[in-house]
Every structure is written in structure tokens, then in C-alpha cells.
Motif scaffolding. Structure first.
Motif, short mmCIF file in Angstrom:
data_model
loop_
_atom_site.label_atom_id
_atom_site.label_comp_id
_atom_site.label_asym_id
_atom_site.label_seq_id
_atom_site.Cartn_x
_atom_site.Cartn_y
_atom_site.Cartn_z
N LEU A 6 0.83 -1.20 0.00
CA LEU A 6 0.00 0.00 0.00
C LEU A 6 0.87 1.26 0.00
O LEU A 6 0.57 2.23 -0.71
CB LEU A 6 -0.92 0.00 1.21
N GLU A 7 1.93 1.25 0.79
CA GLU A 7 2.80 2.42 0.85
C GLU A 7 3.55 2.60 -0.47
O GLU A 7 3.79 3.73 -0.90
CB GLU A 7 3.75 2.29 2.04
N ASP A 8 3.92 1.49 -1.11
CA ASP A 8 4.53 1.58 -2.44
C ASP A 8 3.55 2.17 -3.43
O ASP A 8 3.91 3.03 -4.26
CB ASP A 8 4.96 0.19 -2.92
N PHE A 64 -9.04 3.44 -5.99
CA PHE A 64 -8.34 2.83 -4.85
C PHE A 64 -7.61 3.87 -4.00
O PHE A 64 -7.37 3.64 -2.81
CB PHE A 64 -7.33 1.81 -5.41
N HIS A 65 -7.29 5.03 -4.58
CA HIS A 65 -6.36 5.97 -3.97
C HIS A 65 -6.81 6.49 -2.60
O HIS A 65 -6.08 6.38 -1.61
CB HIS A 65 -6.11 7.14 -4.92
N ALA A 66 -8.00 7.07 -2.54
CA ALA A 66 -8.44 7.71 -1.28
C ALA A 66 -8.53 6.70 -0.15
O ALA A 66 -8.09 6.97 0.98
CB ALA A 66 -9.78 8.40 -1.49
N GLN A 67 -9.09 5.53 -0.43
CA GLN A 67 -9.24 4.54 0.62
C GLN A 67 -7.89 3.96 1.04
O GLN A 67 -7.70 3.61 2.21
CB GLN A 67 -10.18 3.43 0.15
N ALA A 68 -6.94 3.87 0.11
CA ALA A 68 -5.61 3.38 0.47
C ALA A 68 -4.94 4.33 1.45
O ALA A 68 -4.30 3.90 2.42
CB ALA A 68 -4.76 3.21 -0.79
N GLU A 69 -5.07 5.64 1.21
CA GLU A 69 -4.49 6.62 2.14
C GLU A 69 -5.11 6.48 3.52
O GLU A 69 -4.43 6.50 4.54
CB GLU A 69 -4.72 8.04 1.61
N ILE A 70 -6.44 6.35 3.56
CA ILE A 70 -7.13 6.21 4.84
C ILE A 70 -6.69 4.95 5.56
O ILE A 70 -6.44 4.95 6.78
CB ILE A 70 -8.66 6.21 4.62
N MET A 135 4.56 12.58 5.28
CA MET A 135 4.48 12.04 6.64
C MET A 135 3.04 12.04 7.14
O MET A 135 2.59 11.10 7.81
CB MET A 135 5.38 12.85 7.58
N MET A 136 2.31 13.10 6.84
CA MET A 136 0.93 13.22 7.29
C MET A 136 0.05 12.18 6.62
O MET A 136 -0.77 11.52 7.28
CB MET A 136 0.43 14.63 6.97
N VAL A 137 0.19 12.00 5.32
CA VAL A 137 -0.64 11.05 4.59
C VAL A 137 -0.35 9.62 5.04
O VAL A 137 -1.25 8.80 5.16
CB VAL A 137 -0.42 11.20 3.07
N ARG A 138 0.94 9.33 5.33
CA ARG A 138 1.31 7.99 5.78
C ARG A 138 0.86 7.72 7.21
O ARG A 138 0.79 6.57 7.64
CB ARG A 138 2.83 7.79 5.71
N GLY A 139 0.58 8.77 7.97
CA GLY A 139 0.23 8.59 9.36
C GLY A 139 1.43 8.60 10.29
O GLY A 139 1.32 8.21 11.45
N ASP A 140 2.59 9.07 9.81
CA ASP A 140 3.78 9.13 10.66
C ASP A 140 3.69 10.24 11.69
O ASP A 140 4.40 10.20 12.70
CB ASP A 140 5.03 9.34 9.80
#
Length: 295
Positions: A6-8, A64-70, A135-140
Motif C-alpha cells: 500500500l505504501e509503495d 483505490f487511492h483515497a481509501q488506500a491513504e485512509i 508524513m501526514m498522509v502515511r500517518g507518521d
């Protein structure tokens, strides 16, 4: 399913380049490509269109994009919450801030709010706006502090993130003075002045680009240097290498000392906000208390 897939995917969806995506994920390009194919195999449909010179999202990839980020953000949050429950002390609150705000605005801002200062340890991560967004999008990180203007492009979908205004600033064209005190490089001169600009990673650069696009075009300028660091442009402007649009809060001491003077009139000023961003979803108790201290 592997979280790395997902991160890739998110890295490739942002860069649309296998080489850049692999570099961002710190893996070789063949390994990166294999993991993207593994994700597509797990889903059962291609997420990217690949040609010799271009990569693009398929309709399925866009869906797939928005839900993958969430999902990625939620998984990282779940991990943090679980670790917090497993130990007595709460982990530090992670806040990303752009370079300029991390040393001009953040320290005074925190000291002025006793409620936030009493919440415990804070972990401040400084980067370009592009890095902070990632960082924000990944949740870091839980929060992001950055300059903002309505005309700028951001990665923050209002359905997933919200923000509040916590300060104000203004970008001003500045130059070192000449021998008679007038700006060495001026927007009022017939010849385009030497311009010290921001790179694509910079949020301040995005603000200027959006503002000029809305106004119908940028002033006549002769670009000679770019950087994502406002402090670098400040130093070069002070040395007489060109003019730069700088946040007034960053340059105020140099302006007061006469080391920098305005290179254009008030019509070239760009008022900007300082905003604190967070995910819409509920965060930890400490994070919600921090947000409430400023909301």
C-alpha cells in the motif's frame, strides 16, 4: 496483503515514476515493481497504465487511492494506540512543520499556550512541505504546521483532513540595499531583476505560483537560483545575489537592521495564513487535547 504494498502504491501514485517511487521507498526499482505487481495481483486488476515514457493511474487505481491513504493512516494509528496502551507513559505527540516555521513560529507558539505545553512530550519533525505532506498522509505524524494560501495546491482532501488558522504572515519581495539605500534588485526597474526562487518541494513556492496564476501571470523575473529552504534564499538575498519573496516573520530582523529592503510595492505582498492540519478521524486522547488547546 502487505502494508508495504500500500505504501509503495501511494508513492507511485504521487510520483508517477517507478524510479522516483523506488527511491522514496528506499528499495531497488525491480523490487518496487514486483511489489506493485503483487498488489495488483491481490486486487485482481491493474492500478497503473505503463508506457515507455509515462505512468498513469487507471480508473481502478484512482478509485483505490483515497481509501488506500485512509487505510495506511488508520493502520499506523492503530499501531501507535496499541503501543500506547501497552506502556505506562504516552508516546510523544508527533508534529511535522515546514523548515521556516519550525524555528521562527513554533517555539513562540507553543510557549504562548500553557494548555498545550502541559500535555507532555512533543516530537517536532522539520521538512519541506512535500516531505511533511508525505508524513501526514502515511500517518507518521498527527499534526502538520505550514503556511497556507487558498490558491495553493495541497494533498489534503477536506473529507480526510481539517485545519485551523493559528497565525498570519505575509510574503514580501526583498533585496539587499544598494549604495544609496534603494533595493539593489527592484521590481520597478525596466530589466527583469535577478530572482531567487523556491523549488517544487516548497510550500511557499506553491503559494507564489498559485497567486501569480490567479493574477494572470508572474512579474518579469530573471531566475538565477532555486531552493526549498527560505533561510537559504534569505542568506543569498542579504548577500545581494537577487531578490526573493520571504515571510516577513523570517526576515524581520534583517529588515529592521537595514540588511534587506522591499523590492516592490504593497501590490506585490502576499498575505498568508499559518495553519495546523490533522486527520478528520479521532486521534489519541493526548492528540485531541492538543487540538482543543488551539481550536
Amino acid at each position: 496483503m502487505d502494508l508495504n504494498w500500500l505504501e509503495d502504491y501511494l508513492a507511485l501514485a504521487e510520483t508517477l515514476s517507478f524510479s522516483q517511487g523506488a527511491a522514496r521507498r528506499h528499495v531497488t526499482q525491480p523490487a518496487f515493481s514486483r511489489r506493485i505487481r503483487a498488489l495488483e495481483g491481490w486486487i485482481g486488476t491493474p492500478l497503473f497504465l505503463r508506457t515507455t515514457h509515462q505512468v498513469a493511474l487507471t480508473p481502478a487505481g484512482q478509485q483505490f487511492h483515497a481509501q488506500a491513504e485512509i487505510l495506511v493512516r488508520a493502520l499506523h494509528q492503530l499501531r501507535r494506540d496499541t503501543l500506547e496502551a501497552a506502556r505506562k507513559g504516552a508516546p510523544p505527540l508527533a508534529i511535522a512543520a515546514t523548515h521556516v516555521l519550525s524555528f521562527t513560529f513554533f517555539p513562540k507558539w507553543i510557549r504562548r499556550n500553557d494548555a498545550a505545553a502541559r500535555l507532555g512530550s512533543l516530537n517536532l519533525v522539520s521538512d519541506s512541505l512535500q516531505g511533511c505532506e508525505q508524513m501526514m498522509v502515511r500517518g507518521d505524524v498527527t499534526f502538520l504546521l505550514c503556511h497556507f494560501h487558498p490558491s495553493m495546491a495541497t494533498r489534503f482532501d477536506r473529507r480526510q483532513f481539517r485545519s485551523i488558522v493559528v497565525g498570519h504572515d505575509v510574503m514580501v519581495p526583498l533585496s539587499a540595499p544598494g549604495s544609496l539605500g534603494a533595493p539593489r534588485w527592484s521590481l520597478s526597474e525596466a530589466a527583469p531583476p535577478r530572482y531567487l526562487g523556491y523549488s517544487d518541494q516548497s510550500g511557499l513556492g506553491r503559494i507564489l505560483a498559485g497567486t501569480w496564476e490567479a493574477a494572470g501571470g508572474a512579474p518579469a523575473l530573471q531566475p538565477v537560483f532555486t531552493s526549498h529552504l527560505a533561510a537559504t534564499l534569505l542568506s543569498m538575498a542579504r548577500s545581494g545575489d537577487g531578490l526573493a519573496w520571504l515571510p516577513q516573520t523570517l526576515a524581520e530582523e534583517d529588515i529592521a537592521a537595514g540588511l534587506l529592503v522591499e523590492a516592490g510595492g504593497a501590490e506585490h505582498h502576499v498575505p498568508i495564513e499559518i495553519r495546523l492540519f490533522r486527520p478528520v478521524s479521532r486521534q489519541s486522547e493526548a492528540a485531541e487535547a492538543f487540538w482543543a488547546a488551539f481550536a
